[in-house]
Design a protein around this motif. Structure first.
Motif, PDB file in Angstrom:
ATOM      1  N   ASN A   1       0.853  -1.188   0.000  1.00 52.23           N
ATOM      2  CA  ASN A   1       0.000   0.000   0.000  1.00 52.23           C
ATOM      3  C   ASN A   1       0.888   1.237   0.000  1.00 52.23           C
ATOM      4  O   ASN A   1       1.423   1.643   1.031  1.00 52.23           O
ATOM      5  N   LYS A   2       1.062   1.855  -1.154  1.00 54.38           N
ATOM      6  CA  LYS A   2       1.979   2.987  -1.321  1.00 54.38           C
ATOM      7  C   LYS A   2       1.355   4.330  -0.960  1.00 54.38           C
ATOM      8  O   LYS A   2       1.989   5.361  -1.114  1.00 54.38           O
ATOM      9  N   SER A   3       0.128   4.340  -0.495  1.00 60.22           N
ATOM     10  CA  SER A   3      -0.564   5.593  -0.209  1.00 60.22           C
ATOM     11  C   SER A   3       0.257   6.479   0.719  1.00 60.22           C
ATOM     12  O   SER A   3       0.777   6.038   1.741  1.00 60.22           O
ATOM     13  N   LEU A   4       0.367   7.754   0.344  1.00 60.37           N
ATOM     14  CA  LEU A   4       1.096   8.719   1.148  1.00 60.37           C
ATOM     15  C   LEU A   4       0.151   9.666   1.869  1.00 60.37           C
ATOM     16  O   LEU A   4       0.573  10.636   2.486  1.00 60.37           O
ATOM     17  N   THR A   5      -1.139   9.367   1.788  1.00 60.50           N
ATOM     18  CA  THR A   5      -2.150  10.203   2.438  1.00 60.50           C
ATOM     19  C   THR A   5      -2.201   9.881   3.919  1.00 60.50           C
ATOM     20  O   THR A   5      -2.338   8.727   4.314  1.00 60.50           O
ATOM     21  N   TYR A   6      -2.087  10.923   4.722  1.00 59.52           N
ATOM     22  CA  TYR A   6      -2.235  10.755   6.167  1.00 59.52           C
ATOM     23  C   TYR A   6      -2.993  11.966   6.681  1.00 59.52           C
ATOM     24  O   TYR A   6      -2.446  13.045   6.846  1.00 59.52           O
TER      25      TYR A   6
ATOM     26  N   GLU B   1      -7.047   8.721   8.707  1.00 65.02           N
ATOM     27  CA  GLU B   1      -5.983   7.765   8.996  1.00 65.02           C
ATOM     28  C   GLU B   1      -5.530   7.875  10.452  1.00 65.02           C
ATOM     29  O   GLU B   1      -5.274   6.864  11.116  1.00 65.02           O
TER      30      GLU B   1
ATOM     31  N   SER C   1      -0.684   1.535   5.064  1.00 64.03           N
ATOM     32  CA  SER C   1      -0.053   2.339   4.022  1.00 64.03           C
ATOM     33  C   SER C   1       1.321   2.810   4.482  1.00 64.03           C
ATOM     34  O   SER C   1       1.642   2.806   5.673  1.00 64.03           O
ATOM     35  N   GLU C   2       2.128   3.266   3.525  1.00 63.48           N
ATOM     36  CA  GLU C   2       3.438   3.809   3.870  1.00 63.48           C
ATOM     37  C   GLU C   2       3.298   5.062   4.733  1.00 63.48           C
ATOM     38  O   GLU C   2       4.119   5.295   5.614  1.00 63.48           O
TER      39      GLU C   2
ATOM     40  N   GLU D   1       0.944   5.605   6.992  1.00 67.99           N
ATOM     41  CA  GLU D   1       0.645   5.135   8.345  1.00 67.99           C
ATOM     42  C   GLU D   1       1.877   4.486   8.985  1.00 67.99           C
ATOM     43  O   GLU D   1       2.172   4.708  10.165  1.00 67.99           O
TER      44      GLU D   1
ATOM     45  N   SER E   1       9.225  10.715   4.920  1.00 70.21           N
ATOM     46  CA  SER E   1       8.417   9.623   4.375  1.00 70.21           C
ATOM     47  C   SER E   1       8.916   8.304   4.951  1.00 70.21           C
ATOM     48  O   SER E   1      10.016   8.227   5.520  1.00 70.21           O
TER      49      SER E   1
END
Length: 132
Positions: A15-20, A24, A70-71, A73, A107
């Protein structure tokens, strides 16, 4: 010979999502418990021995993937799976959650790269490999 273990990409998550955001952040506590169950309660690491970094990161990445973390998280979660003095060292390079300090790393993969640079080098790994 050791290129893969020193490549932070080899510890990347599915899960590459960078949304935080607030969503989250709201579910992070539950997700930490799920990861802790997969990771193992006694698997926290304090930075010693330094070359254990590879085992620690692989196990953490697998636990995150098992729980679809995700990344973004994982970036905020990783410190919860470390013990002192590593936890303080890690927190000193991360951005503050209240926007005070921008941090050296911003990141998940930057944090992984920092841990690899800080705890292991190819000469140490080669010496340990040769002594086995």
């Amino acid at each position: 010979m050791f290129r893969d273990v020193f490549d932070c990409e080899s510890y990347s998550l599915v899960n590459k999502s960078l949304t935080y955001g607030s969503r989250e952040a709201h579910t992070l506590g539950r997700r930490k418990k799920d990861v802790a169950q997969s990771f193992g309660v006694r698997s926290e690491w304090d930075g010693t021995p330094p070359l254990k970094v590879f085992q620690f990161l692989r196990k953490f990445a697998e636990a995150c993937d098992d729980n679809v973390v995700s990344e973004a998280e994982a970036f905020f979660m990783l410190q919860d799976f470390t013990k002192e003095p590593l936890r303080s060292e890690e927190m000193s390079v991360m951005p503050s959650r209240h926007g005070g300090s921008p941090g050296e790393v911003n990141s998940y993969l930057e944090l992984i790269n920092w841990m690899l640079r800080y705890h292991a080098d190819e000469a140490s790994l080669a010496a340990q490999h040769d002594s086995c």
